[in-house]
Each structure stands twice: as structure tokens, then as C-alpha cells.
Write an enzyme that holds these catalytic residues in place. Sequence first.
Site, PDB file in Angstrom:
ATOM      1  CG  HIS A  69      -0.354   0.410   2.498  1.00 33.23           C
ATOM      2  ND1 HIS A  69       0.517  -0.406   3.180  1.00 33.23           N
ATOM      3  CD2 HIS A  69      -0.456   1.549   3.234  1.00 33.23           C
ATOM      4  CE1 HIS A  69       0.908   0.211   4.290  1.00 33.23           C
ATOM      5  NE2 HIS A  69       0.343   1.384   4.341  1.00 33.23           N
ATOM      6  NE  ARG A  70       1.657   5.453   3.805  1.00 29.94           N
ATOM      7  CZ  ARG A  70       0.666   6.168   3.277  1.00 29.94           C
ATOM      8  NH1 ARG A  70       0.596   6.349   1.977  1.00 29.94           N
ATOM      9  NH2 ARG A  70      -0.263   6.686   4.048  1.00 29.94           N
ATOM     10  CG  ASP A 103       2.250   8.850  11.158  1.00 27.99           C
ATOM     11  OD1 ASP A 103       1.407   8.078  10.656  1.00 27.99           O
ATOM     12  OD2 ASP A 103       1.950   9.752  11.964  1.00 27.99           O
ATOM     13  CE  LYS A 110      11.990  -8.989  10.630  1.00 26.99           C
ATOM     14  NZ  LYS A 110      11.714  -7.767  11.403  1.00 26.99           N
TER      15      LYS A 110
HETATM   16  N1  GLU Z   1      14.411  -5.528  11.960  1.00 26.16           N
HETATM   17  C1  GLU Z   1      13.924  -4.349  12.582  1.00 26.16           C
HETATM   18  C2  GLU Z   1      12.479  -4.528  13.000  1.00 26.16           C
HETATM   19  O1  GLU Z   1      12.023  -5.632  13.226  1.00 26.16           O
HETATM   20  C3  GLU Z   1      14.195  -3.100  11.766  1.00 26.16           C
HETATM   21  C4  GLU Z   1      13.581  -3.035  10.416  1.00 26.16           C
HETATM   22  C5  GLU Z   1      14.072  -1.877   9.559  1.00 26.16           C
HETATM   23  O2  GLU Z   1      14.821  -1.050  10.042  1.00 26.16           O
HETATM   24  O3  GLU Z   1      13.681  -1.843   8.400  1.00 26.16           O
HETATM   25  O4  GLU Z   1      11.761  -3.588  13.209  1.00 26.16           O
END
Ligand code: GLU
Length: 477
Positions: A69-70, A103, A110
Amino acid sequence: MAVQHNAGELSFYQSVEYYFDKAAAVTKYPEGLLNQIKACNSVYQMRFPVKIGNNFQVIEAYRVQHSHHRLPCKGGIRYSEFVDQDEVMALASLMTYKCAIVDVPFGGAKGGIKINPRQYSVSQLQRITRRYTTELIRKNFIGPALDVPAPDYGTGAREMAWILDTYQTFKSDEIDSYGCVTGKPISQGGVRGRVEATGLGVFYGTREAVSVKEDMKALKLSTGIEGKTVVVQGLGNVGYHSANFFQKSGARLIGLAEYEGAIYDPTGKGLDLDSVVRHREETGSILNFPGAVNLAKNTDALELECDILIPAALERVIHMGNAAKIKAKIIAEAANGPITPEAENILLSKGIMILPDVYLNAGGVTVSYFEWLKNLSHVRFGRMDKRFHEASYSNMLRVMEGLTNKKVKEEDRDRVVKGAEEVDLVHSGLEDTMIAAYMPIRDNWKRNKKIEDLRTAAFYVAIDKVATAYMELGIFP
Ligand code: GLU
């Protein structure tokens, strides 16, 4: 620290869906829209060969983009032997809600590689990381506008540098290529303040929660961090920095747990974090720290009596089997998904306050956002205005001294005229983000009779923001 899979409990991904459904039921959005928000948009499961010693090993890995969505999608990459599709889908989903709550204008994602990094040499890890990155490039699953990985459990700045270098090898003419990954070393386009960001966010978020008199009264606690007894499970990047900021603000670290075991302080005065870390470096174990008592299992630390328990390692460490034994008054979720839904029901019925991961550990991705902005703007924060502000403050002081006929002390002058460095701006942006995000969650919890806990309130806020984005796109009128 093994991931718990208790018979009869929901899987990690099912738990996230369960939390989503619980909050979604309170909203007024149509079912189709809610289903679209909940679903993982793209799931990329891969197997690739890497030469380890004399043999080729087939490596199992994933990248899940939960929401488009973004864009770009955003979320870490984890190296752990417990990685599987269910886990990565759960973590990617949490990233969408996390970004919405603070925000940060990204969809959630992931990645995971199913290896125990301790069993590989540095050059083997490098080969695995580079090959994984190549697989992502091949399927358009990485790029500053598409999907931006970051560190997670078992990875850090070193792996991010390898990812960047591999990406740039293939995309040498992309001017924004530095924005393809965050959590990089400073020399490779990283931002100051990223390393400690998740831990500092955990601290700011908890400080905000414990500043509310009414809520602390209900827990028979005073307001403020100072003097609170704290137990931290897991002293990796997130756990270490969380513990450090709590200690610096006057909290007492009465229990610490690591891979090999746990210790607690029978005096209640608090263990000195850096001495414990030094002891672990010297002896190879957290156990037998002078003056502390050893606990048989690392998970025993979770059951210590304390004001604030901070699980900061892997998911599902608090489950049906130990929830009834938890004696903390507040659980601050530094890790993703440390409590199963079945355990949560037990904890809530005991009156324990749970500060949910989707809010509390969002500091990491918040500062990743700042790093990405830095990479797209190609300039360090503070570079253009630091000296300008110092000159303005200096002039202001001189005028005030002239008007009052009093001289400002030298040490005060240095503080007052100091222009902001990159790290000051990053910390300030993070602090503001964590403070601003807490009250809407708490307000929903307190004002909406159908919302009984902070996690449901946090999911409610997240769903509302993602739904609004979809509606304003015109997809779901
Ligand atoms: N792995 C971290 C989390 O679970 C950071 C993710 C990120 O900085 O993109 O929030």
C-alpha cells in the site's frame, strides 16, 4: 534461545492474524478491505546453493512483502535456524502495522535465511549474503524504491554492507543505490544513531507509558523510570541498548539473560551492564558474575519479580507454559512477538500491562527511514545548518548579554550555542516519533470500551491508517 512451539497454541503468523482480527472487529471497514490489509502480498521462498568447505549446501531463504500500500517495502533480514515461512510472514505483517503506527511511509516486509550464523565462518556468511542479495535482485525484490532490507536477529551493519556492495555491483548506474538497504556502516551511507535506535525507542516508549499517573497507579507503581527494577532477556543489539538507556536513567537492572543462562542481583541494587558484558567477553558466559546468582535456564529470568520485564530476543518466549509464573508489572516488548496470544490472555487477566512490539520496537525502522532519507538526499543531516544555527545562537546570546549586562558561564555557552549534529537530529526525531505515537494508542485503549488492551489499540490505530491509505487511493471507495 529456542522458539517455543507449544501444542495447542497458534503459530506465530496465526497469532498476528488473531491480533489483527480482534482489532479489525472494532473497526467499521468492509471485510474485503480488511482482508486485503491482512494478506501477505508477495511471498518469495528460495533455495540456492552455496559452497561450504568442499560441499555445496542448499540454503533455504525467504523475503515476504506483506503490504504494497506504500512503497518501498521495509523490514529486516534475520539469520536463524528457526526461520520458516510462517515466521517471516508474521514478521513482515508486523512491519506494516509498525510503520503505520509511527508514520513511516513504507509497507511491511521481512527476510530470513535459515542458518545458524555461529556455525559459519565470516567468508561463508559473506558468500551466503551476497548470493541471497543476488536472488532478491533477480526477482526485483530489492531496491530503494521497491524493498529495503535492514538488520534483524543474527545480522548487523556488516551484512548490510555486503548487501549494498552486491546491489551496486549489479546496479552501478543507480544514483540512489545507497538507499537499497539500511543499518549500514557510517562509511557506507549509514546514519548515526541507527545502531542503538531500537533500544532507544524501547526506552522512549516505556518512559512515555510510565509517565501516565493513572496507569501507574493502577499497577501500584510510581511514575518515571528512575528506581524501577528491570529484567532484560537477550543482550543482543536491541537488548543491550535498551538495558543501557534504562540504566542510564536510573533504573536497576536486577536480572539479565543471554543464550547460555541468566543471572540476577540478590541485593536489588542493580547489575552494572558494562561490567556484565565485559565479564561475558572475558569468560565466554554471563554466568558466575561476581555478586550475582546464576539461574538454571535463561528463560528463568522471565519469571523474576520486577517492575519492567523486557524480552529482547526471539518470539514466543512467554507462552502457556510459563505465563502464569510471570511476576512483572509491565512487559515491554523489545523483541517481535515475544508473547503468544494464549499467554497474553493469562497476563492481562493478572493485570499486567503489555507495551506491544508493533509500537515499542518501531524505533529501528523509524531511524532506518531517516537513513533512507539521508541516502536519497545525498547529504548528512545537519551539514547545511549546524554552523548557521551556532552563529545565530551566538549572536542571540551576545545581544542578551548586552541587554542584561551579565555574562553567560562558559560551560552554559557551549551547550546553548551548539548546532545539531546528525546524531542529535536522529535521536530527536526518534524521541518525537515515539512520544507522538503513544497517546493515540492509549486514548483508544482508554476511550473505546471494545478495546481492552494496548495491543488491540495499537492494531486498531495501524489498521485505520492503512485502510485510510487504501480508501484514498480509490481502490476501496
Ligand atoms: N528488523 C527491525 C524490525 O524488526 C528493523 C527493520 C528496519 O529497520 O527496516 O523492526
